[in-house]
Design a protein around this motif. Structure first.
Motif: not given
Length: 124
Positions: A33-36, A46-56, A38-44
């Motif tokens: 997550q940290k790398d994406l 793609l891993f977004r989820v709608d969960l209470e426990t996490r965003r990615y 900084i370096n690939h925010p649009t790719t990050l």
């Protein structure tokens, strides 16, 4: 492989109450997550989820850790890992040593391109 990873590692000390594979997944998720970010925010995104426990979400929920309880099983799994990229469904290399992300070259020529490998024979 394009969508998963195989590892053999040795737990040398306990890491709190989490299982080793849970600690690995948690740590690497934060690093990815940290790398994406900084370096690939649009790719990050793609891993977004709608969960209470996490965003990615980066790892499969039901990872398959396997206890390697004997030298025979360890070498069986190592052989499987080295040959997995050659399978018809992947066709990522013609030999285990040609696959860039494999330790096969280390076992064949003793070259540790990653800087952290240990020969399994030294640990058994």
């Amino acid at each position: 492989m394009p969508n998963h990873i195989h590892l053999i590692w040795e737990l040398t000390e306990m890491n709190g109450k989490e299982s080793p594979h849970s600690s690995f997944m948690k740590y690497t998720s934060h690093q990815i997550q940290k790398d994406l970010r900084i370096n690939h925010p649009t790719t990050l995104e793609l891993f977004r989820v709608d969960l209470e426990t996490r965003r990615y979400h980066f790892w499969q929920r039901e990872a398959l850790p396997i206890l390697l309880y004997s030298p025979t099983v360890v070498y069986q799994k190592l052989h499987y890992i080295h040959n997995n990229p050659l399978q018809e469904k992947w066709q990522l290399a013609r030999s285990p040593e040609e696959y860039r992300f494999s330790s096969a070259n280390y076992y064949d020529k003793g070259v540790d391109e990653f800087g952290f490998l240990t020969h399994i024979g030294e640990r058994l």
